[in-house]
Design an enzyme around this catalytic site. Structure first.
Site, PDB file in Angstrom:
ATOM      1  N   LYS A 116     -15.284  50.559  -3.680  1.00 14.87           N
ATOM      2  CA  LYS A 116     -15.856  49.396  -3.005  1.00 14.87           C
ATOM      3  C   LYS A 116     -16.708  48.540  -3.939  1.00 14.87           C
ATOM      4  O   LYS A 116     -16.776  47.327  -3.779  1.00 14.87           O
ATOM      5  CB  LYS A 116     -16.688  49.843  -1.808  1.00 14.87           C
ATOM      6  CG  LYS A 116     -15.839  50.438  -0.705  1.00 14.87           C
ATOM      7  CD  LYS A 116     -16.662  50.758   0.513  1.00 14.87           C
ATOM      8  CE  LYS A 116     -15.820  51.566   1.477  1.00 14.87           C
ATOM      9  NZ  LYS A 116     -16.403  51.663   2.806  1.00 14.87           N
ATOM     10  N   GLY A 164     -12.846  55.511   6.046  1.00 14.40           N
ATOM     11  CA  GLY A 164     -12.773  56.124   7.365  1.00 14.40           C
ATOM     12  C   GLY A 164     -14.116  56.193   8.067  1.00 14.40           C
ATOM     13  O   GLY A 164     -14.363  57.075   8.874  1.00 14.40           O
ATOM     14  N   LYS A 201     -26.905  44.371   2.175  1.00 14.82           N
ATOM     15  CA  LYS A 201     -27.608  43.911   3.378  1.00 14.82           C
ATOM     16  C   LYS A 201     -26.914  44.488   4.603  1.00 14.82           C
ATOM     17  O   LYS A 201     -25.697  44.504   4.683  1.00 14.82           O
ATOM     18  CB  LYS A 201     -27.547  42.383   3.395  1.00 14.82           C
ATOM     19  CG  LYS A 201     -28.093  41.754   4.638  1.00 14.82           C
ATOM     20  CD  LYS A 201     -29.504  41.236   4.389  1.00 14.82           C
ATOM     21  CE  LYS A 201     -30.221  40.929   5.689  1.00 14.82           C
ATOM     22  NZ  LYS A 201     -31.590  41.449   5.719  1.00 14.82           N
ATOM     23  N   HIS A 208     -16.348  42.594  13.201  1.00 18.07           N
ATOM     24  CA  HIS A 208     -15.416  43.028  12.167  1.00 18.07           C
ATOM     25  C   HIS A 208     -14.150  42.175  12.343  1.00 18.07           C
ATOM     26  O   HIS A 208     -13.459  42.295  13.344  1.00 18.07           O
ATOM     27  CB  HIS A 208     -15.108  44.515  12.328  1.00 18.07           C
ATOM     28  CG  HIS A 208     -14.050  45.027  11.395  1.00 18.07           C
ATOM     29  ND1 HIS A 208     -14.281  46.035  10.477  1.00 18.07           N
ATOM     30  CD2 HIS A 208     -12.751  44.675  11.238  1.00 18.07           C
ATOM     31  CE1 HIS A 208     -13.168  46.260   9.799  1.00 18.07           C
ATOM     32  NE2 HIS A 208     -12.219  45.460  10.248  1.00 18.07           N
ATOM     33  N   GLU A 275     -10.860  43.085   4.846  1.00 13.47           N
ATOM     34  CA  GLU A 275     -11.811  43.246   5.945  1.00 13.47           C
ATOM     35  C   GLU A 275     -13.075  42.435   5.661  1.00 13.47           C
ATOM     36  O   GLU A 275     -13.606  42.492   4.551  1.00 13.47           O
ATOM     37  CB  GLU A 275     -12.176  44.728   6.122  1.00 13.47           C
ATOM     38  CG  GLU A 275     -10.981  45.581   6.511  1.00 13.47           C
ATOM     39  CD  GLU A 275     -11.370  46.985   6.962  1.00 13.47           C
ATOM     40  OE1 GLU A 275     -10.589  47.579   7.726  1.00 13.47           O
ATOM     41  OE2 GLU A 275     -12.435  47.493   6.548  1.00 13.47           O
ATOM     42  N   GLU A 288     -14.204  45.042   2.455  1.00 13.52           N
ATOM     43  CA  GLU A 288     -13.337  45.883   1.633  1.00 13.52           C
ATOM     44  C   GLU A 288     -11.881  45.481   1.850  1.00 13.52           C
ATOM     45  O   GLU A 288     -11.559  44.745   2.776  1.00 13.52           O
ATOM     46  CB  GLU A 288     -13.529  47.371   1.951  1.00 13.52           C
ATOM     47  CG  GLU A 288     -13.078  47.769   3.335  1.00 13.52           C
ATOM     48  CD  GLU A 288     -12.865  49.283   3.471  1.00 13.52           C
ATOM     49  OE1 GLU A 288     -12.875  50.017   2.467  1.00 13.52           O
ATOM     50  OE2 GLU A 288     -12.659  49.724   4.609  1.00 13.52           O
ATOM     51  N   ARG A 292      -2.748  49.148   2.243  1.00 16.65           N
ATOM     52  CA  ARG A 292      -1.707  49.898   2.949  1.00 16.65           C
ATOM     53  C   ARG A 292      -1.428  49.218   4.289  1.00 16.65           C
ATOM     54  O   ARG A 292      -2.124  48.285   4.653  1.00 16.65           O
ATOM     55  CB  ARG A 292      -2.197  51.321   3.219  1.00 16.65           C
ATOM     56  CG  ARG A 292      -3.527  51.284   3.966  1.00 16.65           C
ATOM     57  CD  ARG A 292      -3.970  52.617   4.482  1.00 16.65           C
ATOM     58  NE  ARG A 292      -5.389  52.641   4.776  1.00 16.65           N
ATOM     59  CZ  ARG A 292      -5.949  52.216   5.887  1.00 16.65           C
ATOM     60  NH1 ARG A 292      -5.210  51.695   6.849  1.00 16.65           N
ATOM     61  NH2 ARG A 292      -7.254  52.272   6.063  1.00 16.65           N
ATOM     62  N   VAL A 295      -3.277  51.036  11.065  1.00 18.94           N
ATOM     63  CA  VAL A 295      -3.009  51.487  12.430  1.00 18.94           C
ATOM     64  C   VAL A 295      -2.750  50.279  13.338  1.00 18.94           C
ATOM     65  O   VAL A 295      -1.814  50.272  14.133  1.00 18.94           O
ATOM     66  CB  VAL A 295      -4.213  52.303  12.970  1.00 18.94           C
ATOM     67  CG1 VAL A 295      -4.004  52.671  14.421  1.00 18.94           C
ATOM     68  CG2 VAL A 295      -4.447  53.543  12.125  1.00 18.94           C
ATOM     69  N   ARG A 337      -6.339  52.225  21.087  1.00 21.43           N
ATOM     70  CA  ARG A 337      -5.949  53.512  20.503  1.00 21.43           C
ATOM     71  C   ARG A 337      -6.225  54.587  21.544  1.00 21.43           C
ATOM     72  O   ARG A 337      -7.383  54.825  21.897  1.00 21.43           O
ATOM     73  CB  ARG A 337      -6.781  53.811  19.258  1.00 21.43           C
ATOM     74  CG  ARG A 337      -6.636  52.764  18.174  1.00 21.43           C
ATOM     75  CD  ARG A 337      -7.334  53.243  16.918  1.00 21.43           C
ATOM     76  NE  ARG A 337      -7.359  52.191  15.907  1.00 21.43           N
ATOM     77  CZ  ARG A 337      -7.615  52.383  14.624  1.00 21.43           C
ATOM     78  NH1 ARG A 337      -7.879  53.606  14.195  1.00 21.43           N
ATOM     79  NH2 ARG A 337      -7.619  51.382  13.765  1.00 21.43           N
TER      80      ARG A 337
HETATM   81  P1  ADP Z   1     -14.717  52.356   5.758  1.00 26.35           P
HETATM   82  O1  ADP Z   1     -14.080  52.161   4.430  1.00 26.35           O
HETATM   83  O2  ADP Z   1     -15.306  53.724   5.914  1.00 26.35           O
HETATM   84  O3  ADP Z   1     -13.870  51.922   6.910  1.00 26.35           O
HETATM   85  P2  ADP Z   1     -16.116  49.811   5.823  1.00 26.35           P
HETATM   86  O4  ADP Z   1     -16.799  49.320   4.602  1.00 26.35           O
HETATM   87  O5  ADP Z   1     -14.802  49.221   6.165  1.00 26.35           O
HETATM   88  O6  ADP Z   1     -16.010  51.416   5.762  1.00 26.35           O
HETATM   89  O7  ADP Z   1     -17.090  49.655   7.079  1.00 26.35           O
HETATM   90  C1  ADP Z   1     -16.745  50.170   8.328  1.00 26.35           C
HETATM   91  C2  ADP Z   1     -17.649  49.605   9.403  1.00 26.35           C
HETATM   92  O8  ADP Z   1     -19.021  49.833   9.085  1.00 26.35           O
HETATM   93  C3  ADP Z   1     -17.543  48.100   9.598  1.00 26.35           C
HETATM   94  O9  ADP Z   1     -16.475  47.726  10.424  1.00 26.35           O
HETATM   95  C4  ADP Z   1     -18.910  47.782  10.207  1.00 26.35           C
HETATM   96  O10 ADP Z   1     -18.936  48.114  11.587  1.00 26.35           O
HETATM   97  C5  ADP Z   1     -19.843  48.743   9.501  1.00 26.35           C
HETATM   98  N1  ADP Z   1     -20.458  48.094   8.315  1.00 26.35           N
HETATM   99  C6  ADP Z   1     -20.073  48.214   7.032  1.00 26.35           C
HETATM  100  N2  ADP Z   1     -20.865  47.473   6.206  1.00 26.35           N
HETATM  101  C7  ADP Z   1     -21.784  46.873   6.984  1.00 26.35           C
HETATM  102  C8  ADP Z   1     -22.886  45.964   6.740  1.00 26.35           C
HETATM  103  N3  ADP Z   1     -23.202  45.543   5.520  1.00 26.35           N
HETATM  104  N4  ADP Z   1     -23.605  45.536   7.811  1.00 26.35           N
HETATM  105  C9  ADP Z   1     -23.297  45.969   9.067  1.00 26.35           C
HETATM  106  N5  ADP Z   1     -22.300  46.805   9.358  1.00 26.35           N
HETATM  107  C10 ADP Z   1     -21.530  47.263   8.342  1.00 26.35           C
END
Ligand code: ADP
Length: 451
Positions: A116, A164, A201, A208, A275, A288, A292, A295, A337
């Site tokens: 990341k 995940g 932050k 999302h 994302e 991120e 791939r 789902v 889901r």
């Molecule tokens: P993973 O790779 O484990 O899926 P992500 O980076 O995609 O992790 O984050 C998953 C979820 O975590 C996001 O959809 C959001 O709900 C929360 N999240 C991640 N980063 C932040 C952030 N900076 N502020 C608020 N929520 C966050």
């Protein structure tokens, strides 16, 4: 085109890939663990190979066994599905070295986006907005605290190798920070074998919103619109929909262009997802990239009419994309889901024997599942039983259609999340589209059956 594709996965996604291959006139090979002998993907594939005992680390994650299965059956390509080895750069490399096409991006692309911290760097370099945070991984607690103070609390400490929904810790103030930072580092090390963390932050009420990307080997990269995946539990998605209730054509254009620019920066090939978090004030930030198929890909398939899995396979075979821009969006699509879990017991998994199974149908209803009456849900893997996807002329019609479909989905023998999801469809706040990633925390009554 390929002659024979091995699917290095199980469950509904293995069936999904088999269907796409058959439509393309390509033969298929299923691999399975001893726990999946009775699975439909084994029945529907042209060829099948048992790759080991039930635990995934002894079967679905064993690279040499999967490569050997491909060699024995004469498969010239491997589709990894999602999860398991789908974002494993070493697996992509091993396929290449064995003269088998990996249906996905290159090992290098997986590596850049899989970390990341390096993904943030790559995006920032081409001007895609990223969540304000440390420029890279930080080791020293004092230096990290310095970054946190600069950004302003609350902050989130994230494992660079995380995924995940795991490897994240929120710190609400400086007192909280030192402990959270150490915990995040040791968790990252034990869960991912890599203790790198960075600080960013923490947005308090974000949505999302993610963009579907497709790229081919001829330099074409497009996006196919967004999916709103704000209904989450412990950072894991439960419901996805498109268009996002927060989207405007102008915002889609800006976010979509940034997503495409980000993917182009690494010459992305295949299906992927950028994302982003969309803040209350309309600001958005790259979070991120998943390298791939996801789902929730059927949401985009129903909304745009594009078969993402067939595009993935064609592109891997060197063919150009058959779609070159965002098609007109067809109404509104929602995916739920349905998991074999008990929401009233903290979503505890509920494996077991399904004795009655009757999926819903009718106009605009799609069910992607590997379950059937007589199927036993094994305790070894994730608890996804079925994906229910509905399309309506507008959001209101889609919501109603989803609620009815959930209520008429008969699954007996295991506890499922379907009744809980039907309650969400009936929730006034959800209906108004007023959702963010904290929605379920605020509406926790939805987890229990009303008396
Ligand atoms: P993973 O790779 O484990 O899926 P992500 O980076 O995609 O992790 O984050 C998953 C979820 O975590 C996001 O959809 C959001 O709900 C929360 N999240 C991640 N980063 C932040 C952030 N900076 N502020 C608020 N929520 C966050």
């Amino acid at each position: 085109m390929f002659k024979k594709v091995l699917i290095a996965n199980r469950g509904e996604i293995a069936l999904r890939v088999i269907r796409a291959c058959r439509e393309l006139g390509v033969q298929t090979v299923a691999v399975y663990s001893e726990a999946d002998r009775e699975s439909l993907h084994v029945r529907f594939a042209d060829d099948d190979v048992c790759i080991g005992p039930p635990p995934a680390r002894d079967s679905y994650l064993k690279i040499p066994r999967i490569i050997a299965a491909a060699e024995i059956t004469g498969a010239d390509a491997i589709h990894p599905g999602y999860g398991f080895l789908a974002e494993n750069a070493e697996f992509a490399e091993t396929c290449l070295a064995s003269n088998i096409t990996f249906i996905g991006p290159t090992a290098e692309q997986i590596r850049v986006m899989g970390d990341k911290a390096s993904a943030r760097k790559a995006m920032a370099a081409v001007g895609v907005p990223i969540v304000p945070g440390s420029p890279g991984p930080v080791e020293d607690p004092d230096e990290a605290l310095g970054f946190a103070r600069e950004i302003g609390f609350p902050v989130i400490i994230k494992a660079a190798a995380g995924g995940g929904g795991k490897g994240m810790r929120v710190a609400k103030d400086a007192d909280d920070f030192a402990r959270s930072f150490q915990l995040a580092r040791s968790e990252a090390l034990s869960a991912f074998g890599n203790g790198d963390v960075y600080v960013e932050k923490y947005l308090t009420r974000p949505r999302h919103v993610e963009f579907q990307i497709l790229g081919d080997q001829h330099g074409k990269v497009i996006h196919l619109g967004e999916r709103d995946c704000s209904v989450q539990r412990r950072h894991q998605k439960l419901i996805e929909e498109a268009p996002s209730p927060a989207m405007t054509p102008e915002l889609r254009e800006r976010m979509g262009n940034d997503a495409v620019r980000g993917a182009q920066a690494i010459n992305y090939v295949g299906a992927g997802t950028i994302e982003m978090l969309l803040d209350e004030d309309g600001q958005y930030y790259f979070m991120e990239m998943n390298t791939r198929i996801q789902v929730e890909h059927p949401v985009t398939e129903m909304l745009t009419g594009v078969d993402l899995v067939k595009e993935q396979i064609r592109v891997a075979a060197g063919e150009p994309l058959t779609v070159t821009s965002l098609p007109p969006l067809r109404g509104h699509v929602i995916e739920c889901r349905i998991n074999a879990e008990n929401p009233a017991r903290n979503f505890q998994p509920s494996p077991g024997h399904i004795h009655t199974f009757h999926p819903p149908g009718g106009p605009g209803v799609r069910v992607d599942t590997h379950a059937y009456a007589g199927y036993t849900v094994p305790p070894y893997y994730d608890s996804l039983l079925a994906k229910l996807i509905v399309q309506g002329r507008d959001r209101q019609e889609a919501l109603r259609r989803m609620q009815i479909a959930l209520e008429s989905f008969i699954i007996e023998g295991v506890t499922t999340t379907a009744p809980f999801l039907a309650r969400v469809m009936d929730n006034p706040r959800f209906q108004s589209g007023d959702i963010d990633t904290k929605f379920l925390e605020r509406e926790s009554d939805l987890m229990t059956e009303p008396v």
